[in-house]
Write a protein that holds these residues in place. Structure first.
Motif, PDB file in Angstrom:
ATOM      1  N   LYS A   1       0.868  -1.173   0.000  1.00  0.00           N
ATOM      2  CA  LYS A   1       0.000   0.000   0.000  1.00  0.00           C
ATOM      3  C   LYS A   1       0.907   1.225   0.000  1.00  0.00           C
ATOM      4  CE  LYS A   1      -3.531   2.429   2.648  1.00  0.00           C
ATOM      5  NZ  LYS A   1      -4.466   2.406   3.784  1.00  0.00           N
ATOM      6  N   ARG A   2       0.668   2.134  -0.949  1.00  0.00           N
ATOM      7  CA  ARG A   2       1.478   3.354  -1.003  1.00  0.00           C
ATOM      8  C   ARG A   2       0.894   4.396  -0.062  1.00  0.00           C
ATOM      9  NH1 ARG A   2       3.628   3.729  -6.826  1.00  0.00           N
ATOM     10  NH2 ARG A   2       5.328   2.242  -6.572  1.00  0.00           N
ATOM     11  N   TYR A   3       1.685   4.785   0.916  1.00  0.00           N
ATOM     12  CA  TYR A   3       1.235   5.803   1.871  1.00  0.00           C
ATOM     13  C   TYR A   3       1.706   7.197   1.463  1.00  0.00           C
ATOM     14  CZ  TYR A   3      -0.434   2.118   4.908  1.00  0.00           C
ATOM     15  OH  TYR A   3      -1.136   1.052   5.417  1.00  0.00           O
ATOM     16  N   ALA A   4       2.538   7.277   0.438  1.00  0.00           N
ATOM     17  CA  ALA A   4       3.032   8.563  -0.067  1.00  0.00           C
ATOM     18  C   ALA A   4       3.533   8.323  -1.490  1.00  0.00           C
ATOM     19  CB  ALA A   4       4.157   9.087   0.819  1.00  0.00           C
ATOM     20  N   ASN A   5       3.762   9.414  -2.195  1.00  0.00           N
ATOM     21  CA  ASN A   5       4.307   9.312  -3.566  1.00  0.00           C
ATOM     22  C   ASN A   5       5.569  10.144  -3.660  1.00  0.00           C
ATOM     23  OD1 ASN A   5       2.606   7.598  -5.225  1.00  0.00           O
ATOM     24  ND2 ASN A   5       0.986   9.043  -4.626  1.00  0.00           N
ATOM     25  N   LEU A   6       6.577   9.765  -2.876  1.00  0.00           N
ATOM     26  CA  LEU A   6       7.761  10.612  -2.761  1.00  0.00           C
ATOM     27  C   LEU A   6       8.566  10.690  -4.051  1.00  0.00           C
ATOM     28  CD1 LEU A   6       9.098   9.982   0.856  1.00  0.00           C
ATOM     29  CD2 LEU A   6       7.325  11.538   0.037  1.00  0.00           C
ATOM     30  N   ALA A   7       8.517   9.651  -4.883  1.00  0.00           N
ATOM     31  CA  ALA A   7       9.272   9.719  -6.144  1.00  0.00           C
ATOM     32  C   ALA A   7       8.702  10.836  -7.020  1.00  0.00           C
ATOM     33  CB  ALA A   7       9.230   8.385  -6.873  1.00  0.00           C
ATOM     34  N   GLU A   8       7.365  10.919  -7.073  1.00  0.00           N
ATOM     35  CA  GLU A   8       6.739  11.995  -7.873  1.00  0.00           C
ATOM     36  C   GLU A   8       7.113  13.359  -7.324  1.00  0.00           C
ATOM     37  OE1 GLU A   8       2.451  11.621  -8.166  1.00  0.00           O
ATOM     38  OE2 GLU A   8       2.690   9.621  -9.054  1.00  0.00           O
ATOM     39  N   GLN A   9       7.063  13.490  -5.985  1.00  0.00           N
ATOM     40  CA  GLN A   9       7.417  14.778  -5.376  1.00  0.00           C
ATOM     41  C   GLN A   9       8.875  15.129  -5.649  1.00  0.00           C
ATOM     42  OE1 GLN A   9       5.308  13.949  -1.350  1.00  0.00           O
ATOM     43  NE2 GLN A   9       5.836  16.104  -1.368  1.00  0.00           N
ATOM     44  N   ALA A  10       9.745  14.124  -5.572  1.00  0.00           N
ATOM     45  CA  ALA A  10      11.175  14.381  -5.796  1.00  0.00           C
ATOM     46  C   ALA A  10      11.417  14.801  -7.241  1.00  0.00           C
ATOM     47  CB  ALA A  10      11.984  13.136  -5.455  1.00  0.00           C
ATOM     48  N   GLN A  11      10.728  14.145  -8.170  1.00  0.00           N
ATOM     49  CA  GLN A  11      10.904  14.497  -9.590  1.00  0.00           C
ATOM     50  C   GLN A  11      10.442  15.917  -9.863  1.00  0.00           C
ATOM     51  OE1 GLN A  11       9.077  11.378 -11.852  1.00  0.00           O
ATOM     52  NE2 GLN A  11      10.991  10.972 -12.945  1.00  0.00           N
ATOM     53  N   ALA A  12       9.297  16.289  -9.253  1.00  0.00           N
ATOM     54  CA  ALA A  12       8.771  17.648  -9.445  1.00  0.00           C
ATOM     55  C   ALA A  12       9.748  18.666  -8.850  1.00  0.00           C
ATOM     56  CB  ALA A  12       7.396  17.773  -8.797  1.00  0.00           C
ATOM     57  N   ALA A  13      10.315  18.348  -7.696  1.00  0.00           N
ATOM     58  CA  ALA A  13      11.262  19.274  -7.056  1.00  0.00           C
ATOM     59  C   ALA A  13      12.523  19.421  -7.911  1.00  0.00           C
ATOM     60  CB  ALA A  13      11.624  18.770  -5.661  1.00  0.00           C
ATOM     61  N   ILE A  14      13.004  18.327  -8.475  1.00  0.00           N
ATOM     62  CA  ILE A  14      14.211  18.377  -9.315  1.00  0.00           C
ATOM     63  C   ILE A  14      13.922  19.195 -10.582  1.00  0.00           C
ATOM     64  CG2 ILE A  14      15.769  16.947 -10.729  1.00  0.00           C
ATOM     65  CD1 ILE A  14      15.313  14.751  -8.460  1.00  0.00           C
TER      66      ILE A  14
END
Ligand code: KIV
Length: 276
Positions: A236-249
């Motif tokens: 179960k994904r409790y967050a989408n940190l890869a998406e957030q990291a990509q947007a930040a980069i």
């Protein structure tokens, strides 16, 4: 810490005593900052050999070495004050004979400060588990889909369906009788996980098993959505940190190209107070 400064508050006895009680919470960790984030929440933290796939880009856990487990075990230990740390024995470090398993398990514990080791296998590993436990090494067993045997299974398939359930039940009994203090049940039918949980007197830790297990473990990068290339059904994904990291980069890239980063607040004045 190596086996030095901090003593985790929770012990294998605390985990063992939770059989049939409040669910045991666990995640994997491979680094100090991640261990610090989970220390207040998890009962035990597993330095899983999944580190090979999650952090090192390996195609499976088979290429993980003792040195990798020791490096990451030491890093995780520095982040824990409360949770028990369990370190995975990597492929090839325990299967040959109990004496080799002892030498490698002792090294993992001495060099990382782990409170226990985990190894994969059921009936076939029972003698090794008993050998280790009698010599002072607490063992967490791991049965069902054991990723180090992926080539024997022909993929990461559900284990224990149909008649194969009896063999898994035998594995569970064998590791419990050999003295394991808990057993991970990976990717098996929920009904079988419930039967095993009811049948043995040590805690079962589910991953792709059942909410009825005595506890649960997940790979932290999976549940945080950081290891986004791969999402098993049981995560179960409790967050989408890869998406957030990509947007930040991407935002950073835009700022650098526009010369809007660094801004005045990120640079240092000279002795006249000027930044330009
Ligand atoms: O290596 C690992 O991460 C594991 C799982 C049980 C999470 O063994």
């Amino acid at each position: 810490m190596s086996a030095t400064s901090k003593t985790p508050t929770l012990t294998v006895q605390d985990i063992r005593a939770r059989k049939g009680g409040d669910p045991i919470v666990s995640l994997t960790a491979y680094t100090t900052p991640m261990a610090q984030l989970m220390d207040d929440h998890c009962d035990f933290v597993l330095v899983g050999d999944s580190v090979g796939m999650v952090l090192h880009g390996l195609p499976s856990t088979l290429g993980v070495t003792m040195d990798m487990m020791i490096l990451h075990g030491k890093a995780v230990a520095r982040g824990l004050e409360r949770a028990l740390m369990v370190v995975d024995m990597p492929f090839g470090s325990y299967e040959t004979c109990p004496a080799d398993a002892f030498a490698n398990a002792a090294r993992l514990m001495a060099e990382t400060g782990a409170g226990a080791v985990k190894l994969e296998g059921g009936v076939e590993m029972a003698d090794t588990i008993a050998f280790l436990v009698k010599r002072g090494i607490p063992v967490m067993a791991h049965i069902g889909l054991t990723p180090q045997s992926v080539n024997v299974f022909g993929g990461y398939k559900v284990q224990g369906r149909g008649n194969a359930g009896d063999a898994l039940m035998a594995d569970a009994h064998a590791v419990a009788e050999a003295g394991a203090f808990a057993v991970v049940l990976e990717k098996i039918p929920a009904s079988l996980a419930d039967k095993i949980t009811a049948a043995i007197d040590i805690p079962t830790i589910g991953i792709g098993a059942s909410a009825g297990c005595d506890g649960q473990v997940l790979v932290v990068d999976d549940m945080l959505g950081l290891f986004a290339a791969f999402k098993p059904k049981f995560v179960k994904r409790y967050a989408n940190l890869a998406e957030q990291a990509q947007a930040a980069i991407a935002d950073y890239t835009t700022d650098v190209r526009a010369r809007s980063f660094p801004a005045d607040e990120h640079v240092f004045a000279d002795d006249t107070g000027d930044t330009k």
